[in-house]
Enzyme design. Structure first.
Site, PDB file in Angstrom:
ATOM      1  N   CYS A 175     -21.708  26.081 -87.878  1.00 58.33           N
ATOM      2  CA  CYS A 175     -20.815  27.013 -87.174  1.00 58.33           C
ATOM      3  C   CYS A 175     -21.123  28.476 -87.467  1.00 58.33           C
ATOM      4  O   CYS A 175     -20.508  29.377 -86.872  1.00 58.33           O
ATOM      5  CB  CYS A 175     -19.351  26.708 -87.505  1.00 58.33           C
ATOM      6  N   ASP A 227     -36.165  39.952 -99.589  1.00 60.15           N
ATOM      7  CA  ASP A 227     -35.593  40.347-100.873  1.00 60.15           C
ATOM      8  C   ASP A 227     -34.647  41.533-100.662  1.00 60.15           C
ATOM      9  O   ASP A 227     -34.427  41.979 -99.531  1.00 60.15           O
ATOM     10  CB  ASP A 227     -36.698  40.695-101.877  1.00 60.15           C
ATOM     11  N   HIS A 279     -36.322  39.152 -90.859  1.00 61.63           N
ATOM     12  CA  HIS A 279     -36.412  37.736 -91.214  1.00 61.63           C
ATOM     13  C   HIS A 279     -35.237  37.282 -92.066  1.00 61.63           C
ATOM     14  O   HIS A 279     -35.310  36.246 -92.728  1.00 61.63           O
ATOM     15  CB  HIS A 279     -37.739  37.465 -91.935  1.00 61.63           C
TER      16      HIS A 279
END
Length: 258
Positions: free
Chosen positions: A139, A113, A128
């Site tokens: 790409c 968040d 993360h």
């Protein structure tokens, strides 16, 4: 959503002694930090359209390759949940700590968040990834943030990359993917330079991120944990304080003069 004012708590003398005078402080945060802002802990998020779906099934590279539309809808709804939440007193306390003269505070977070940013910390290290960054699946070209829906839906078609035409994906780490190399190196550097590491809101079991504080431990750096319940770090830290992020951090920063 607005965060409530936490009840005042007393900072243990041991914690104050360990924290006072530290100049390079690293906060290592996890899901418990955001839970106090009303964001469900990831593995227990069983609300709305996905109450009968295992969230892990919505967060794997294999699942995206098979059917990206439910995962795109799920990710954008999680972004909306984040935007509807407010930083709690723990988030803003970290920013106040960073404002104390002679103190340099950094954040390494497992959360995806944006509550640390909205709480006043400009550049947390997102191990993360983030719900608010986007890139091409193939790409990796960065993409603009799409419109975040105000209501959950079951399926949404991801936009196409402007360079290669493949689907744009959320900039989060899914199961089956490594952690981002740049952020991992930033975290290692910060932990190597720290003279105090404060672990907040994480159980210490999610690999490989949970091993990072051990870098500082191996260097003899002071580790303090703020947690309402026992964790895997209890036997590693110099002090484990049974408090929550939204109560413990403000009390500690107040006591340090922030």
């Amino acid at each position: 959503m607005t965060s409530s004012t936490p009840s005042p708590v007393t900072v243990p003398d041991e914690v104050l002694d360990l924290a006072r005078g530290r100049q390079r402080v690293v906060l290592f945060t996890g899901a418990g930090m955001s839970k106090e802002s009303g964001i469900p802990v990831y593995r227990n998020d069983s609300t709305g359209l996905w109450e009968n779906v295992n969230p892990e099934e919505m967060s794997s590279i294999a699942g995206w390759a098979k059917d990206p539309e439910p995962m795109w809808a799920f990710s954008l709804w999680r972004a909306r949940v984040s935007l509807n939440a407010a930083p709690n007193a723990g988030h803003t306390a970290i920013a106040r700590w960073n404002a104390i003269d002679g103190t340099d505070v950094s954040v390494i977070t497992q959360n995806i968040d944006n509550l640390h940013e909205r709480g006043g910390m400009e550049h947390p290290v997102h191990l993360h990834g983030s719900l608010f960054t986007f890139r091409c699946t193939i790409c990796s070209k960065p993409a603009r943030q799409p419109e975040i829906p105000h209501q959950p839906v079951e399926r949404l078609t991801p936009p196409k990359c402007s360079l290669c035409g493949n689907y744009v994906r959320p900039g989060v780490v899914w199961f089956g993917e490594p952690l981002p190399h740049k952020e991992w190196e930033q975290a290692e550097r910060l932990l190597t330079e720290a003279d105090l590491v404060v672990i907040v809101g994480t159980s210490g079991v999610v690999q490989p991120a949970c091993s990072l504080p051990l870098i500082a431990k191996d260097l003899g750096t002071v580790l303090v944990e703020i947690t309402p319940a026992p964790t895997a770090y209890d036997t590693v830290v110099d002090y484990s304080w049974r408090a929550t992020a939204a109560t413990g951090l403000p009390a500690l920063v107040d006591a340090l003069g922030g």
